[in-house]
Design an enzyme around this catalytic site. Structure first.
Site, PDB file in Angstrom:
ATOM      1  N   TYR A  69      -6.944   0.207   9.193  1.00 41.72           N
ATOM      2  CA  TYR A  69      -6.527  -1.068   8.590  1.00 41.72           C
ATOM      3  C   TYR A  69      -7.381  -2.226   9.110  1.00 41.72           C
ATOM      4  O   TYR A  69      -6.876  -3.318   9.376  1.00 41.72           O
ATOM      5  CB  TYR A  69      -5.047  -1.351   8.871  1.00 41.72           C
ATOM      6  CG  TYR A  69      -4.081  -0.372   8.234  1.00 41.72           C
ATOM      7  CD1 TYR A  69      -4.507   0.588   7.323  1.00 41.72           C
ATOM      8  CD2 TYR A  69      -2.732  -0.399   8.572  1.00 41.72           C
ATOM      9  CE1 TYR A  69      -3.618   1.486   6.756  1.00 41.72           C
ATOM     10  CE2 TYR A  69      -1.831   0.497   8.005  1.00 41.72           C
ATOM     11  CZ  TYR A  69      -2.280   1.436   7.101  1.00 41.72           C
ATOM     12  OH  TYR A  69      -1.397   2.330   6.543  1.00 41.72           O
ATOM     13  N   SER A 166       0.920  11.484   8.255  1.00 39.23           N
ATOM     14  CA  SER A 166       0.952  10.723   7.006  1.00 39.23           C
ATOM     15  C   SER A 166       0.083  11.513   6.042  1.00 39.23           C
ATOM     16  O   SER A 166      -1.150  11.427   6.080  1.00 39.23           O
ATOM     17  CB  SER A 166       0.393   9.312   7.208  1.00 39.23           C
ATOM     18  OG  SER A 166       0.329   8.641   5.966  1.00 39.23           O
ATOM     19  N   GLN A 179       6.302  21.296  13.265  1.00 39.93           N
ATOM     20  CA  GLN A 179       5.607  21.219  14.555  1.00 39.93           C
ATOM     21  C   GLN A 179       5.670  19.843  15.210  1.00 39.93           C
ATOM     22  O   GLN A 179       5.326  19.698  16.374  1.00 39.93           O
ATOM     23  CB  GLN A 179       4.145  21.628  14.359  1.00 39.93           C
ATOM     24  CG  GLN A 179       4.042  23.064  13.846  1.00 39.93           C
ATOM     25  CD  GLN A 179       2.613  23.568  13.808  1.00 39.93           C
ATOM     26  OE1 GLN A 179       1.771  23.107  14.562  1.00 39.93           O
ATOM     27  NE2 GLN A 179       2.345  24.502  12.918  1.00 39.93           N
ATOM     28  N   LEU A 214       7.153   1.016  -3.241  1.00 39.10           N
ATOM     29  CA  LEU A 214       7.170   0.214  -4.462  1.00 39.10           C
ATOM     30  C   LEU A 214       5.914   0.495  -5.276  1.00 39.10           C
ATOM     31  O   LEU A 214       5.452  -0.353  -6.047  1.00 39.10           O
ATOM     32  CB  LEU A 214       7.289  -1.276  -4.120  1.00 39.10           C
ATOM     33  CG  LEU A 214       8.489  -1.633  -3.234  1.00 39.10           C
ATOM     34  CD1 LEU A 214       8.488  -3.112  -2.876  1.00 39.10           C
ATOM     35  CD2 LEU A 214       9.792  -1.251  -3.906  1.00 39.10           C
ATOM     36  N   SER A 216       2.794   0.670  -4.344  1.00 36.72           N
ATOM     37  CA  SER A 216       1.750  -0.320  -3.993  1.00 36.72           C
ATOM     38  C   SER A 216       1.823  -1.574  -4.867  1.00 36.72           C
ATOM     39  O   SER A 216       0.815  -2.126  -5.285  1.00 36.72           O
ATOM     40  CB  SER A 216       0.360   0.297  -4.094  1.00 36.72           C
ATOM     41  OG  SER A 216       0.199   1.307  -3.135  1.00 36.72           O
TER      42      SER A 216
END
Length: 269
Positions: A69, A166, A179, A214, A216
């Site tokens: 980011y 993710s 795991q 939402l 994006s």
């Protein structure tokens, strides 16, 4: 003012208590290569500080960042000084964003380097939840790169409290929950393919964070239907969901999202 404080809940079996909405911070650090319907300006420090203070006042204690980011982590360190006990911090390993391009490295060496760098940038001794930032090859990453084992060692060492994925696939999400502690999953009005991961989490007491809740910012429905409310009814209607990450830098959107989430969760309980 509506607050999410009464609705904090356990993130699986991690021992972490989190708000049902988390604040995503990609827009604090990066404005290139992001998939939003409208352009935006990265907030300056004053605006960012006000947004974080508002989120905290609204009962949000979950904050989501990542090395990919842009400058998000290094900005959050100073912005959150003196507030460490107020926040559950989620960051990631595996994806780097440089010169407008993503590159991926899931090796044990890079994982250790990345975690140490995140600790330094965020000015903290530990990160609550560290997620593997998948490039889509979830199963291969989890089984072949050594990243899972490395995160388990870092958890033992106290550098991180919990870890997970993710990801982008059902198989990856299920493997990560078997795991690890948590999966971050796409689940919204347009995309529900990863629902089996939520079902597994509900059955096995694991944590689930929802990304693109939402869609994006693309959530659009028929006239007279509030897309945010419809999205939250879907998401919080599933017993496997712990929290949804909302990446807004607009204070009005943030307060509306909180009021809507509180109303939906109240009506479901």
């Amino acid at each position: 003012m509506t607050s999410l404080h009464p609705f904090h809940r356990p993130l699986g079996s991690t021992g972490l208590m989190v708000s049902p909405l988390g604040l995503g911070t990609v827009k604090l650090g990066r404005d290139q290569g992001v998939k939003y319907p409208n352009g935006f300006t990265i907030p300056d420090d004053t605006e960012a500080r006000q947004l974080l203070a508002m989120a905290r006042d609204l009962g949000i204690n979950l904050i989501d960042t990542a090395p990919a980011y842009g400058r998000s982590e290094e900005r959050l360190g100073p912005l959150l000084r003196g507030q460490r006990e107020d926040w559950v911090i989620v960051s990631k390993v595996g994806e780097e964003f440089e010169a407008g391009q993503s590159r991926f490295d899931f090796s044990p060496e890079h994982t250790r380097f990345s975690v140490e760098r995140s600790l330094k940038r965020l000015e903290t001794d530990f990160i609550d939840l560290m997620l593997i930032h998948s490039d889509g090859n979830d199963v291969a990453i989890l089984q072949e790169s050594g990243v899972l084992e490395t995160l388990a060692e870092l958890k033992q060492a106290g550098k991180i409290r919990a870890f997970g994925l993710s990801g982008k696939t059902v198989e990856g999400g299920l493997l990560a929950l078997q795991q690890g502690d948590c999966a971050m999953v796409t689940y919204n009005l347009a995309e529900q393919g990863e629902k089996p991961v939520l079902d597994y989490a509900a059955q096995h007491g694991k944590g689930i964070l929802i990304k693109k809740a939402l869609a994006s910012g693309h959530a659009c429905l028929g006239a007279g239907v509030d897309p945010v409310r419809a999205s939250f009814e879907l998401i919080f209607g599933h017993p496997g969901v712990t929290s949804a990450i909302i990446g807004t830098i607009n204070p009005l959107h943030l307060s509306h999202n909180v009021a809507t989430a509180a109303a939906v969760i109240s009506s479901l309980s």
